[in-house]
Design an enzyme around this catalytic site. Structure first.
Site, PDB file in Angstrom:
ATOM      1  N   LYS A 111       0.822  -1.219   0.000  1.00  0.00           N
ATOM      2  CA  LYS A 111       0.000   0.000   0.000  1.00  0.00           C
ATOM      3  C   LYS A 111       0.854   1.265   0.000  1.00  0.00           C
ATOM      4  O   LYS A 111       0.392   2.335  -0.389  1.00  0.00           O
ATOM      5  CB  LYS A 111      -0.960  -0.026   1.175  1.00  0.00           C
ATOM      6  CG  LYS A 111      -2.019  -1.098   1.012  1.00  0.00           C
ATOM      7  CD  LYS A 111      -3.122  -1.020   2.040  1.00  0.00           C
ATOM      8  CE  LYS A 111      -4.248  -1.976   1.695  1.00  0.00           C
ATOM      9  NZ  LYS A 111      -3.850  -3.384   1.786  1.00  0.00           N
TER      10      LYS A 111
HETATM   11  C1  LIG Z   1      -4.448  -4.431   1.001  1.00  0.00           C
HETATM   12  C2  LIG Z   1      -3.674  -5.683   0.837  1.00  0.00           C
HETATM   13  C3  LIG Z   1      -4.025  -6.655  -0.135  1.00  0.00           C
HETATM   14  C4  LIG Z   1      -5.242  -6.533  -1.027  1.00  0.00           C
HETATM   15  O1  LIG Z   1      -5.122  -5.505  -1.984  1.00  0.00           O
HETATM   16  P1  LIG Z   1      -6.428  -4.944  -2.723  1.00  0.00           P
HETATM   17  O2  LIG Z   1      -5.954  -3.803  -3.545  1.00  0.00           O
HETATM   18  O3  LIG Z   1      -7.359  -4.521  -1.623  1.00  0.00           O
HETATM   19  O4  LIG Z   1      -6.992  -6.051  -3.536  1.00  0.00           O
HETATM   20  C5  LIG Z   1      -3.208  -7.768  -0.250  1.00  0.00           C
HETATM   21  N1  LIG Z   1      -2.145  -7.955   0.552  1.00  0.00           N
HETATM   22  C6  LIG Z   1      -1.776  -7.068   1.491  1.00  0.00           C
HETATM   23  C7  LIG Z   1      -0.597  -7.337   2.352  1.00  0.00           C
HETATM   24  C8  LIG Z   1      -2.518  -5.881   1.670  1.00  0.00           C
HETATM   25  O5  LIG Z   1      -2.160  -4.995   2.616  1.00  0.00           O
END
Ligand SMILES: *Cc1c(COP(=O)(O)O)cnc(C)c1O
Length: 465
Positions: A111
């Site tokens: 993120k």
């Molecule tokens: C947020 C997250 C996801 C999922 O990503 P999306 O964009 O919501 O599909 C997968 N793995 C981790 C570690 C995350 O923090």
């Protein structure tokens, strides 16, 4: 570039307004009017660029008019200067699989790729155009720390993150509460994550309060987050293809809110030669079932070892739905109201065929996730985090797929220890957290308590120039 809403209720807006709006005022999600095309020559030329230079080329047409190119270049440099790896998102070979490491940012989760950029864009626009932004959000762990890291110390921005007291992992709690910047406010509520979400929703629904205190969100519906995530699909392709425009590849994407995999879909629409996008889910498999039979029906959320993917209704899914129904907002609204009425929506046979051309899907349960962590460690000496392990397991034996690694394994040590008996060595950003000073306010899990805290904290600040 103009932006439109999936539900058709927003007059075309420019990039700046789209970013500041976040969720469309009609409740829909914002999308660019067109997808800029990247032709074979550009694909070939850009495959030699650094992550930052590639980001500039890809983002420029989406941002054009709103941010001059030189300023955009500076924003990108600042955003990815906080990453601990020179390549930002390096592609590594593990056995016969390729893994795209997206976890070298300040909170060790993918993120950061989007939120480091979004924080800088917010600050740039607010400083240039005036105004203030008070970000309010509830977190169960990952998003909160990445959002805080994205806006800490930024001018004209404050951030208030609610987390359930005692119910986030010690590392995640520390990642949020040890940030010393004065614009960061952590609130531990005496309640659950759902209580936090309910409170945030109620305060956003109080439109007078929202306007008076300039409340905004940083959840995954902001277009700028998708934009930043498009870049690493092109980057990974460039590393593997060495610029051959005929080279095709697939991606396996651990999926929760559909933001990450939707960015891959946009890359494909822009001309990146992507064969197939593999939606990898944990036991919460609403998307996997949808790809199988065209029926989208929410169930109960089950807690798993990959908590960032414990989601039933994926907020970004509406963006894909818009394209699936032929860019027709009325058809999107009809499907959503069917979902509201019956708890389920169904697409046509033709649409299901389109869907099958764009995506594959697989659900991986906790037992197989642990097996994958163990086998990959035993065979290749590489430690996967449980989210990444879901994607790697879904794409096993597929040399034609790049697996996205969404978190550093040291962030999810409980699962890693269960699988292989040891912990992953922490990256620099996770070291020494336990010795740092923490700052956090405890509040009751009520709307009134949080409203009062926001009022008291922001009193006076909002009148300053
Ligand atoms: C947020 C997250 C996801 C999922 O990503 P999306 O964009 O919501 O599909 C997968 N793995 C981790 C570690 C995350 O923090």
């Amino acid at each position: 570039m103009n932006y439109l809403s999936t539900r058709g209720g927003v007059a075309p807006v420019g990039f700046s307004e789209a970013v500041m709006m976040g969720l469309g005022i009609d409740g829909g999600l914002l999308l660019p009017e067109t997808a800029p095309q990247v032709g074979p020559d550009a694909l070939c030329d850009w495959s030699r660029l650094s992550f930052q230079d590639l980001a500039l080329e890809l983002m420029d047409p989406f941002v054009a008019d709103a941010i001059p190119r030189a300023d955009l270049r500076a924003l990108i440099r600042r955003s990815y200067g906080t990453f601990s790896h020179g390549e930002v998102t390096p592609l590594v070979k593990v056995g016969n699989q390729r893994i795209l490491e997206l976890f070298h940012g300040p909170t060790a989760a993918f993120k950061d790729v989007a939120l480091q950029f979004l924080g800088n864009v917010f600050e740039y626009l607010l400083t240039r155009d005036g105004g203030r932004l008070n970000i309010l959000g509830a977190t169960s762990g990952d998003t909160g720390s990445a959002a805080i890291a994205g806006v800490r110390g930024k001018a004209r921005i404050r951030i208030f993150i609610l987390h359930p007291a005692g119910r986030v992992s010690p590392i995640q709690e520390r990642q949020m509460t040890t940030v010393p910047d004065a614009n960061v406010h952590n609130i531990a509520i005496r309640g659950t994550f759902d209580d936090g979400q309910r409170i945030v929703k109620a305060l956003f629904n109080d439109l007078d309060f929202k306007r008076q205190y300039n409340l905004g969100a940083v959840n995954s519906i902001n277009w700028a987050r998708i934009l930043a995530q498009i870049v690493y699909y092109f980057y990974a392709w460039g590393r593997m293809s060495r610029g051959d425009p005929g080279f095709r590849i697939g991606f396996s994407v651990p999926t929760g809110n559909f933001g990450d995999v939707f960015a891959g879909y946009m890359a494909k629409r822009m001309g990146l030669p992507i064969d197939r996008l593999l939606i990898a889910t944990n036991r919460n498999d609403i998307l996997a079932r949808f790809v199988a039979d065209g029926r989208y029906a929410a169930g109960e959320v089950h807690p798993t070892l990959s908590p960032a993917m414990d989601i039933q209704i994926a907020s970004n899914f509406e963006r894909y739905l818009y394209f699936l129904v032929g860019e027709d907002p009325a058809a999107v609204r009809a499907l959503l109201s069917e979902m509201d009425r019956t708890g389920c929506m169904r697409v046509t046979k033709e649409q299901l065929a389109t869907l099958a051309g764009d995506f594959e899907a697989a659900a991986v349960d906790d037992a197989r996730t642990l097996d994958r962590i163990r086998e990959t460690y035993e065979q290749d000496g590489y430690i996967l985090d449980p989210h990444t392990a879901v994607g790697v397991q879904a794409a096993r034996h597929r040399a034609d797929m790049i697996c996205l690694a969404t978190a550093h394994p040291a962030k999810f040590n409980d699962a890693v220890r269960r699988a292989i008996g040891i912990q992953a060595p922490p990256p620099p950003c996770l070291r020494g957290l336990l010795e740092k000073e923490t700052r956090c306010t405890r509040l009751d899990a009520t709307e009134e308590a949080v409203r009062g805290y926001l009022r008291d904290t922001l009193r006076g600040i909002e009148d300053q120039p």
